[in-house]
Design an enzyme around this catalytic site. Structure first.
Site: not given
Lengths: 92, 479
Positions: B68, B143, B167
């Site tokens: 990420k 997310s 997330s």
């Protein structure tokens, strides 16, 4: 009843170093009021118990040792730099 | 080579000489080239990583993966999908990035996400949303939107996301993947960009439980450079994956899973079938009432925004990241830099955070949230005296349609009902697939355990997965 007003918003924007466009003020105040009002539900909780409020960790200690680090790569990220210094607008 | 291979299958293929490291690297390079423009899962592809084989031997030798965009990779842009960090090059490697590379992993890009990990659908990325490979009109969840989308589409066999409220687990649930939120302190966070420091944890996203346990094993272990890292050696979470549940396993079903109107019918049906399956496998189940769970979202609102306001005060244009053009003085530099650099969701959260911390409001909001958080932790402690594990749907809803969720932020936040309580109490939970909707959208459920029970969680998750095998299904348009 709880309300988060436009005045509250402007005050907290200043604390946050954020400037809001006129067009944003109405919308932000409304959205934040919604979330804050929802959060007032916490005031319903009344605890008579002794509760430990500290997180799960104990303090962690380690030796304070110097490690070699190339400061140039940090300076390479600077928006404005001069020799080995970061440059910001004049303060005084 | 076939698409959608697991890490385990790739390793077997190497062993049997079915393909070479070069074959694997060029296979994934081509898949990313072919499909990423549809999905927007990668913010950047590191083309150079495909050119040479790994110089290190180990458990992930020459196996590509994605981190990420809030996990630092030395010398690479690490932007947290924000404009304010669009030019920031990480000056060091996150500890977990180093651990993965030390096992031979090829980290081939940085994954799309909600800006600073604030969001549930990936739509708050400053670089456009990542899409769900199961249906491109839908969000892959946030997310960790890009890391989930990329693994689900078979662009990489594994990725690392981060989680503060939902997330990793929600994207896993929306994309037919396995995602872990670990015990607080289990994996190092050094080099992961801070949002809510008392919740933030990184976690693996994979197709299977075995792969997930393997990545978790690699990134576990003490990091002296992270003060919140627990002082325990690296563990092997793959060793108890027997395919059976432990004898006399007691599983508590979080009552709201079956009784709340917020759980949509198709999720409820998939979850009821999951309970039956676990019972057939020998688990004893009972409904449990988790006292104060209904306050989880409010606690999360207050604490996450308070800590975000504090953590994000460092972005002011002075030392790194973007700075506004020609500010007339220091204050204007701070204000304009932040105004231009942050998106609206980030601004909303900073504003609320500073409000709940400010004089006159701290007692009613922040202090109260800290108290209720502790009460919730006690509820979990009490329940785990009675049952070994808890289960619930991961998300009460099916994946969000792009555009729908962000039009009503409060509703979107409420979808975190079942995931937030673990984050604010620091206990581990895994989301694994448990079915599909009539329209073919994935559904997941979560297994939750007491702190440091990852071993047991993986064992139970693996047993369920081996019986149900939802991981064998893949999105059709990406074959």
């Amino acid at each position: 009843m709880f309300t988060f007003s436009k005045e509250d918003l402007l005050k907290v924007a200043k604390l946050s170093a954020l400037k809001l466009e006129d067009s944003e003020i109405e919308q932000f105040a409304k959205e934040l009021n919604q979330v804050l009002e929802y959060s007032t539900v916490l005031n319903k909780v009344i605890s008579t118990e002794e509760i430990k409020l500290i997180p799960f960790k104990n303090n962690t200690m380690r030796e304070d040792q110097i490690e070699e680090f190339d400061s140039q790569i940090i300076l390479d990220d600077a928006p404005v730099k001069k020799e080995t210094s970061f440059v910001v607008p004049k303060i005084l | 080579m076939k698409a959608f291979l697991t890490i385990k299958e790739i390793k077997d293929g190497f062993k049997k000489r079915q393909f070479s490291p070069k074959d694997v690297l060029s296979f994934y390079k081509n898949r990313i080239k072919k499909y990423n423009s549809k999905l927007n899962a990668f913010l950047e592809v590191f083309e150079d990583e495909f050119e040479q084989e790994s110089t290190k031997k180990g458990l992930l030798e020459n196996i590509p993966g994605l981190l990420k965009d809030n996990i630092c990779q030395k010398g690479r842009i690490t932007s947290a999908a924000s404009k304010i960090l669009s030019n920031y090059r990480a000056t060091y490697d996150a500890t977990i990035a180093k651990k993965l590379r030390d096992e031979g992993a090829k980290i081939v890009g940085r994954g799309n996400m909600d800006e600073f990990a604030m969001g549930s659908s990936g739509e708050y990325s400053a670089y456009g949303p990542a899409l769900n490979p199961w249906n491109l009109e839908y969000s892959p969840g946030g997310s960790s939107s890009g890391p989930a989308s990329a693994v689900a589409a078979g662009l990489v066999p594994w990725s690392i996301g981060s989680e503060t409220g939902n997330s990793v687990r929600v994207p896993a649930s929306f994309c037919n993947l396995v995602g872990l939120y670990p015990s607080y302190g289990r994996f190092s966070r050094r080099g992961a960009i801070a949002f809510t420091s008392s919740n933030d944890q990184v976690g693996p996203l994979t197709k299977t439980v075995y792969d997930n346990a393997l990545i978790a094993s690699i990134i576990s272990g003490h990091d002296p450079k992270d003060g919140t890292s627990i002082n325990q050696p690296r563990q092997d979470f793959t060793k108890n994956l027997t395919g059976n549940l432990p004898k006399n396993l007691k599983i508590g079903i979080i009552k709201d899973s079956l009784e709340s109107e917020g759980v949509v019918p198709e999720v409820k049906i998939a979850f009821e079938n999951t309970i039956k399956q676990l019972q057939q496998m020998g688990a004893q189940t009972k409904l449990v009432n988790l006292t104060n769970i209904e306050y989880g979202i409010a606690v999360y609102f207050v604490i996450s925004r308070a800590e975000a306001a504090s953590n994000l005060s460092r972005y002011d244009g002075s030392l790194y990241g973007k700075r506004t053009q020609n500010p007339k003085d220091l204050e204007e530099m701070y204000i304009k830099t932040r105004e231009e650099g942050f998106g609206n969701e980030v601004k909303r959260r900073i504003l609320m955070g500073n409000y709940v911390l400010s004089a006159g409001h701290k007692d009613a909001f922040y202090n109260k949230a800290v108290l209720v958080r502790s009460l919730l932790r006690k509820s979990f402690d009490d329940i785990f005296k009675d049952v070994d594990l808890l289960i619930s749907p991961t998300s009460p809803t099916l994946p969000f349609k792009i555009g729908e969720a962000i039009s009503n932020p409060l509703e979107m936040y409420m979808a975190d009902y079942f995931t937030v309580p673990m984050c604010i109490t620091g206990i581990p939970a895994i989301s694994i697939p448990c079915g599909f909707s009539k329209t073919g959208l994935p559904i997941g459920f979560q297994i939750v355990g007491p702190r440091f029970s990852e071993d047991l969680i993986y064992q139970a998750a693996y047993a369920f997965e081996q019986k149900t095998q939802y991981y064998l299904q893949n999105p059709k348009d990406f074959e």
